[in-house]
Each structure stands twice: as C-alpha cells, then as structure tokens.
Design a protein around this motif. Sequence first.
Motif, PDB file in Angstrom:
ATOM      1  N   ASP A 245      50.927  38.481  51.937  1.00 48.81           N
ATOM      2  CA  ASP A 245      50.856  37.716  53.180  1.00 48.81           C
ATOM      3  C   ASP A 245      50.870  36.210  52.907  1.00 48.81           C
ATOM      4  N   ALA A 246      51.382  35.469  53.885  1.00 47.97           N
ATOM      5  CA  ALA A 246      51.401  34.002  53.811  1.00 47.97           C
ATOM      6  C   ALA A 246      50.702  33.430  55.034  1.00 47.97           C
ATOM      7  N   PRO A 247      49.365  33.558  55.092  1.00 45.83           N
ATOM      8  CA  PRO A 247      48.644  32.998  56.240  1.00 45.83           C
ATOM      9  C   PRO A 247      48.735  31.485  56.256  1.00 45.83           C
ATOM     10  N   ALA A 248      48.353  30.898  57.378  1.00 44.16           N
ATOM     11  CA  ALA A 248      48.467  29.442  57.523  1.00 44.16           C
ATOM     12  C   ALA A 248      47.458  28.700  56.664  1.00 44.16           C
ATOM     13  N   GLU A 249      46.331  29.325  56.337  1.00 41.49           N
ATOM     14  CA  GLU A 249      45.270  28.646  55.608  1.00 41.49           C
ATOM     15  C   GLU A 249      44.989  29.337  54.285  1.00 41.49           C
ATOM     16  N   GLY A 250      44.126  28.711  53.492  1.00 44.31           N
ATOM     17  CA  GLY A 250      43.659  29.343  52.260  1.00 44.31           C
ATOM     18  C   GLY A 250      44.298  28.826  50.988  1.00 44.31           C
ATOM     19  N   TYR A 251      45.067  27.749  51.068  1.00 43.12           N
ATOM     20  CA  TYR A 251      45.756  27.237  49.882  1.00 43.12           C
ATOM     21  C   TYR A 251      44.898  26.168  49.211  1.00 43.12           C
ATOM     22  N   THR A 252      43.782  26.646  48.654  1.00 41.42           N
ATOM     23  CA  THR A 252      42.862  25.820  47.899  1.00 41.42           C
ATOM     24  C   THR A 252      42.547  26.542  46.595  1.00 41.42           C
ATOM     25  N   SER A 253      42.080  25.810  45.606  1.00 34.45           N
ATOM     26  CA  SER A 253      41.699  26.444  44.348  1.00 34.45           C
ATOM     27  C   SER A 253      40.612  27.479  44.570  1.00 34.45           C
ATOM     28  N   GLU A 254      39.644  27.141  45.426  1.00 33.77           N
ATOM     29  CA  GLU A 254      38.531  28.053  45.664  1.00 33.77           C
ATOM     30  C   GLU A 254      39.006  29.374  46.267  1.00 33.77           C
ATOM     31  N   GLN A 255      39.905  29.295  47.253  1.00 33.71           N
ATOM     32  CA  GLN A 255      40.367  30.517  47.895  1.00 33.71           C
ATOM     33  C   GLN A 255      41.263  31.330  46.963  1.00 33.71           C
ATOM     34  N   GLN A 256      42.089  30.651  46.175  1.00 30.23           N
ATOM     35  CA  GLN A 256      42.932  31.382  45.232  1.00 30.23           C
ATOM     36  C   GLN A 256      42.071  32.129  44.222  1.00 30.23           C
ATOM     37  N   ARG A 257      41.003  31.498  43.730  1.00 31.05           N
ATOM     38  CA  ARG A 257      40.078  32.197  42.831  1.00 31.05           C
ATOM     39  C   ARG A 257      39.441  33.377  43.536  1.00 31.05           C
ATOM     40  N   SER A 258      39.020  33.158  44.764  1.00 29.14           N
ATOM     41  CA  SER A 258      38.385  34.238  45.521  1.00 29.14           C
ATOM     42  C   SER A 258      39.328  35.409  45.718  1.00 29.14           C
ATOM     43  N   ASP A 259      40.612  35.114  45.975  1.00 29.69           N
ATOM     44  CA  ASP A 259      41.598  36.185  46.138  1.00 29.69           C
ATOM     45  C   ASP A 259      41.695  37.022  44.865  1.00 29.69           C
ATOM     46  N   VAL A 260      41.759  36.351  43.718  1.00 27.84           N
ATOM     47  CA  VAL A 260      41.910  37.071  42.452  1.00 27.84           C
ATOM     48  C   VAL A 260      40.659  37.888  42.152  1.00 27.84           C
ATOM     49  N   LEU A 261      39.496  37.305  42.352  1.00 26.65           N
ATOM     50  CA  LEU A 261      38.260  38.041  42.109  1.00 26.65           C
ATOM     51  C   LEU A 261      38.135  39.222  43.060  1.00 26.65           C
ATOM     52  N   ALA A 262      38.558  39.046  44.320  1.00 27.82           N
ATOM     53  CA  ALA A 262      38.526  40.153  45.277  1.00 27.82           C
ATOM     54  C   ALA A 262      39.464  41.270  44.844  1.00 27.82           C
ATOM     55  N   LEU A 263      40.617  40.906  44.265  1.00 27.78           N
ATOM     56  CA  LEU A 263      41.532  41.929  43.756  1.00 27.78           C
ATOM     57  C   LEU A 263      40.872  42.712  42.623  1.00 27.78           C
ATOM     58  N   LEU A 264      40.237  42.009  41.689  1.00 26.35           N
ATOM     59  CA  LEU A 264      39.563  42.711  40.587  1.00 26.35           C
ATOM     60  C   LEU A 264      38.487  43.644  41.127  1.00 26.35           C
ATOM     61  N   ASP A 265      37.734  43.182  42.107  1.00 31.21           N
ATOM     62  CA  ASP A 265      36.695  44.032  42.698  1.00 31.21           C
ATOM     63  C   ASP A 265      37.321  45.254  43.375  1.00 31.21           C
ATOM     64  N   HIS A 266      38.406  45.039  44.104  1.00 33.65           N
ATOM     65  CA  HIS A 266      39.077  46.139  44.791  1.00 33.65           C
ATOM     66  C   HIS A 266      39.569  47.191  43.785  1.00 33.65           C
ATOM     67  N   LEU A 267      40.064  46.735  42.654  1.00 36.92           N
ATOM     68  CA  LEU A 267      40.577  47.649  41.640  1.00 36.92           C
ATOM     69  C   LEU A 267      39.465  48.217  40.756  1.00 36.92           C
ATOM     70  N   GLY A 268      38.246  47.778  40.960  1.00 36.97           N
ATOM     71  CA  GLY A 268      37.134  48.259  40.164  1.00 36.97           C
ATOM     72  C   GLY A 268      37.138  47.759  38.734  1.00 36.97           C
TER      73      GLY A 268
END
Length: 293
Positions: free
Chosen positions: A73-96
């Motif tokens: 997805d390409a939402p309008a917001e979230g293009y910050t270092s903090e959010q990009q890190r959060s996205d990656v960490l959330a992916l790791l959590d989702h994958l266990g």
Amino acid sequence: MSTSTLPTLSGVEHSYVDLPGLRMHVAEAGAGEPVLLLHGFPQHWWEWRGIIPRLAPHYRVICPDLRGAGWTDAPAEGYTSEQQRSDVLALLDHLGLERVRLVAHDWSAIVGFQMAIQHPERIQAYVSLSVPHPWFRFPPAMLRSAWRLWFMPVIATPGLGARVLGGGSQPLARYLLETDVAEHAFTPEDREAFLAPLRQPERARAGSALYRRVILPEMRRIATGAYRGSRLSVPTRVLYGPADPALVPEMYGGSEPYADDLTVEPIEGAGHFMADERPDAVADRILAFFATP
C-alpha cells in the motif's frame, strides 16, 4: 495496491500481510534461519532478483516491498524513519521472527542502522549496501561529487517530485536507473518493473515524501552528528561500489569509536546498484559474513 504486473522468479512465493495501517507485499524463498532484505529507491523486492537464488539454498529469504513501493500500500502518510522502522518490526512480529539477519540498500540502509542501534536484540548481523555508517563526517573530497545529488531536492519538492517520478516519460526515475549504472545491471524488463508502479500517482507522491521526510532529513542529522551519542553492537559489514560517483572512499572510515564490529569492503566493478550490477560478489560476501560464528 499497484496494478502493474508482478514480476516472477522461480522459487519465490508471494503473500500480503496486514500490518497496523498497512497491507504489505512480501516475496519469500528458501527455508531455514531468516534473512530480511530491504530495498532502496526507486526499487522494490525485484532488486533482489540476483541475490535471492544465491541465498535461498541456505536461508529463508524475506523481501518486503516497503511502504509506498512495489505492491505494498501507498498511504498518504507514514514516510518517516520512525514509521518505516515500525513497519519492519511489525512485519517481523507478524511472521513470528524474534531475530533476523538483515541486508539493506540505499535509504533502507539508514533504517537498517537505526534498527541495529535501537533494537539490537532483533538483528543478529547486518550488511549495509552503498551507504556509509551514520557517524561519518563529510570529507572535503565529497565536494567534488556533491553536485551529482542535485536530483534529491527536486524529488523532495511537493508536486514537482511526483510529476518527474511518475508523469510523462518519468525523467527522474529513469535518470536514477540509467545514469552511472553498469550497462548489464538492468534489462529493459527490469527497468519497466521498477518504473511501472511509480506511474500510479500515490506511489510517485510516496517517493517524493520519502526524500522529503526521510532521506534529506537523515542526511542533515548525519551531517550534524546526531548519531555520535549512539553505539552499534550488532556485527556489521558495509559494502560499497568504487564506481559509485556520488560517494568517496573516505566516507566509509572512522567508525571505530562507535561500533564494536564494523568492517568495510569494496565490491569491485560495482557502483550504487551493486545488487543489480554484481549480485554474485554481493551474495558471496553476505554468505561469508553470515556464516561467521
């Protein structure tokens, strides 16, 4: 979500995962201990087409499309270092996945350093491609090549950046993929795979926001010494291409006061897009480093 054709690679499976506020596309291959590959700009998971077949016999290789790129997805917001890190960490959590080996290129390498510094318990080892460590000091020699980064403020400009990335003949997106790049790095089909998603207005706007809110701000933070109060404990290798015209070798030294185990290695015959230009050499270095006890 992008409607452009998803390129195919033997042995790669595709899935979509629902993260907080983001549906992310993930390409995977292989089995075993996980290796996470984070792409640069203007690329997506297809950047790793030459690396995946070399790593998959040894590891579970995970290649997400990051926020705004590829088929995520390409939402309008979230293009910050903090959010990009959060996205990656959330992916790791989702994958266990509690801990991964990490490889990151271009702007994602900055996020990779941030993750290794702030979340060392999640990163077993880290390989940065084409980006120096964040403690480097801009050497005088870089003044001779700084003009080559003229495109950065152009892409970052609201409105204008999206037009030159995704509109018409996509002049700036093509410039990034065609200037100072080894002739064999991209086939016409490869370039089209990277250019097509950017024709969607929301993805072109995401690329502009990435430069405006992540890349240029992080360059300013590095230049002003924002990282010099932090320390890197994760074993790290920085690979660089001597043919990269925008960077100079002096930028890669000086990490000793800030990192426990960081070494720098050149990839001969490569420039900025080393995973595309020399996938054999890059994969060999990654495998050798990750095999180190």
